[in-house]
Design a protein around this motif. Structure first.
Motif: not given
Length: 174
Positions: A11-16, A79-82
């Motif tokens: 999730w945080l990787a998606g936001l990054a 992001y969606s996966f997270g």
């Protein structure tokens, strides 16, 4: 890795990646296309898509637009996966509140994935071909409102769940 750590990493990787994507989109806001990528996403027909892409080409940022769209696709998937992992994590908690937040994150994350992936894929296809399509532009532009609401909902719900979990003392997911 714990389920929570797994969710947070994705999730945080998606936001990054989203932050990187925003930076890549910044040069696309030119005088002829003041809304940048948002104008392209909202373009309702081929004529508007073509006008935006021609303006980007004239400004020397068409390749930048294509790269930004490719990064958007990566963001959407990660992001969606997270968000889905977060939804699954919170659905496993005992008690109605976190379980409901988990289901909400799952629904919002899924809806975001479907709508934003369709929008961005159709947008990217038109940019790669350097040719707009009335049908593809109409479909892509129709995804925008649902995409935005579902993204904001998924972020908000997961933040609320993280805060709520912090105060759910002594209870752990099964």
């Amino acid at each position: 890795m714990s389920a929570k750590a797994d969710f947070l990493v994705w999730w945080l990787a998606g936001l990054a990646i989203f932050a990187i994507s925003l930076a890549l989109h910044a040069p696309l806001a030119i005088d002829a296309v003041p809304g940048g990528i948002l104008d392209h996403q909202a373009a309702p027909d081929a004529a508007r898509v073509n006008a935006i892409q021609q303006a980007w080409q004239a400004a020397g940022v068409l390749d930048q637009a294509r790269i930004a769209m490719a990064v958007d696709l990566l963001f959407i998937v990660v992001y969606s996966f997270g968000a889905l992992k977060g939804g699954r994590y919170y659905r496993r908690w005992p008690g109605a509140r976190l379980t409901a937040l988990g289901w909400s994150a799952t629904v919002a994350g899924s809806l975001f994935f479907v709508t934003d992936f369709i929008e961005t894929l159709l947008q990217f296809y038109q940019a790669l071909r350097f040719e707009g399509s009335d049908t593809l532009a109409a479909i892509a532009s129709s995804m925008g409102p649902v995409k935005m609401v579902s993204f904001l909902a998924s972020v908000g719900v997961l933040i609320i769940a993280l805060v709520w979990e912090r105060y759910a003392k002594g209870v752990r997911p099964s």
